[in-house]
Structure formats: C-alpha cells, structure tokens
Design a protein around this motif. Structure first.
Motif, short mmCIF file in Angstrom:
data_model
loop_
_atom_site.label_atom_id
_atom_site.label_comp_id
_atom_site.label_asym_id
_atom_site.label_seq_id
_atom_site.Cartn_x
_atom_site.Cartn_y
_atom_site.Cartn_z
N HIS A 190 21.60 20.83 -13.93
CA HIS A 190 20.99 21.48 -12.75
C HIS A 190 19.67 20.97 -12.33
N TYR A 191 18.80 20.75 -13.60
CA TYR A 191 17.38 20.14 -13.05
C TYR A 191 17.23 18.82 -12.67
N PHE A 192 18.21 18.12 -13.32
CA PHE A 192 18.45 16.62 -13.00
C PHE A 192 19.09 16.18 -11.65
N MET A 193 19.67 17.37 -11.47
CA MET A 193 20.75 17.13 -10.12
C MET A 193 19.94 17.77 -8.74
N ALA A 194 19.11 18.67 -8.91
CA ALA A 194 18.63 19.49 -8.01
C ALA A 194 17.94 18.36 -6.92
N VAL A 204 12.58 24.68 -7.23
CA VAL A 204 13.89 24.89 -8.16
C VAL A 204 14.01 24.36 -9.37
N ALA A 205 13.73 23.00 -9.25
CA ALA A 205 14.19 22.02 -10.33
C ALA A 205 13.19 22.52 -11.63
N GLN A 206 11.72 22.89 -11.34
CA GLN A 206 10.86 23.33 -12.12
C GLN A 206 11.29 24.63 -12.96
#
Ligand SMILES: [Fe+2]
Ligand SMILES: [Fe+2]
Length: 181
Positions: free
Chosen positions: A58-62, A70-72
């Motif tokens: 999710h972090y890389f795809m956000a 949100v990614a953070q």
C-alpha cells in the motif's frame, strides 16, 4: 495452624531452578501449555508478516492527491508491524519454540488477509479490516493466557494497544478523506 506461605519456599525455588537448565526462561513454574502458546504465537507472527507485506504494498502503491500523508502512515504501520513480528519471534525462541518464517502456508497461518485494494480508500479500508481482526485475535490470546504466562500476555497487551492505535489512525484518515461514517 501454620500460615500458608504466599511464595514457594526459597530452597524449593532454588532446587527447581537448577533442574532443566537447558529450558532457560521456562521454569517448572510456567503454567501455560507451551505447545499451544508457541502455535498461537506463530499464528500471530504470520499475521504480523502479512500485515507488513500489505502495508508495504500500500505504501508503494499509494497515489493521488492525498497520497503523501497516507503513504507515510502506511509506512509507519509497516515498520511497527515488523517490530511486533520481531518481538513475537523472540518470545517464541525464549519459550523453546521455533519461529515459523516460511512463506509456505503464511496466509493460512495468518489471521489477517492480504488484500491489495484498488484505490487509496480501498487500501485504508482493507487495512482497517485487518487491524480489527488482529485486535480481536490478540484480545482472545490475552484472555486465554490469563495468569499462566504473564510475560507473553504483557507483550501481547502492548501489541494490542498499538493495533488499536493503528485502527484509530485509519479511521481518522477515512474521515479526513471524507469517507468516515
Ligand atoms: Fe502488529
Ligand atoms: Fe497494526
């Protein structure tokens, strides 16, 4: 009538500690069923690993206008789930067990699912579902352990508190993005 001592007699304690030295931290006073505890902890370990993988994905795809913050949050959760996994693995070894890091069957052992999610909101919702599953399973494990293994119980209580924080963070994110209830 003799007063029943609260603690086991000191000579008896010392004698017991000398027996089974190879068992390390596990003394004869350990009350829980170790096989069951190690099995439960390995399920929790699998859950944490699946959560690390899902949050990393999710972090890389956000992406999108609100993606940065949100990614953070996803990254921070991924790191915290990794720390939980490490704590659990360490406790399994202390209990004389072996932490199961095998990718084979990982999803079957895990309580939480690995869902990629099709949008930023979708990802946050899937993470919230996973956190809620983790919260319930940790709560059950804590109840099961009760006073039979206070060290494992305390560790799980700490992890549970953080999963509750995670769920709370995700709800806040949904509200900020206009998807709160
Ligand atoms: Fe966790
Ligand atoms: Fe979490």
């Amino acid at each position: 009538m003799a007063v029943k001592p609260f603690l086991t007699d000191i000579t008896e304690l010392r004698k017991r500690a000398r027996k089974h030295l190879e068992e390390g931290a596990v003394t004869p006073g350990y009350k829980a069923d170790r096989t069951v505890v190690v099995k439960l902890l390995n399920e929790a370990l699998a859950t944490e690993i699946v959560c690390v993988l899902r949050y990393k994905r999710h972090y890389f795809m956000a992406s999108g206008i609100n993606a940065q913050s949100v990614a953070q949050e996803f990254l921070q959760h991924a790191n915290e789930e990794q720390a939980h996994a490490d704590l659990i693995a360490q406790r399994i070894v202390q209990l004389g067990g072996e932490p199961n890091f095998s990718p084979e069957g990982l999803l079957t052992r895990s309580h939480a699912e690995y869902v990629e999610g099709d949008s930023l909101i979708g990802m946050i919702k899937e993470d919230l579902v996973a956190e809620r599953i983790a919260i319930d399973s940790y709560r059950e494990m804590i109840t099961y352990l009760s006073n039979d293994d206070p060290t494992t119980r305390r560790m799980l209580e700490g992890i549970l508190a953080m999963e509750e924080e995670h769920a709370d963070d995700l709800v806040t994110l949904l509200q900020e993005l206009g998807h709160g209830s």
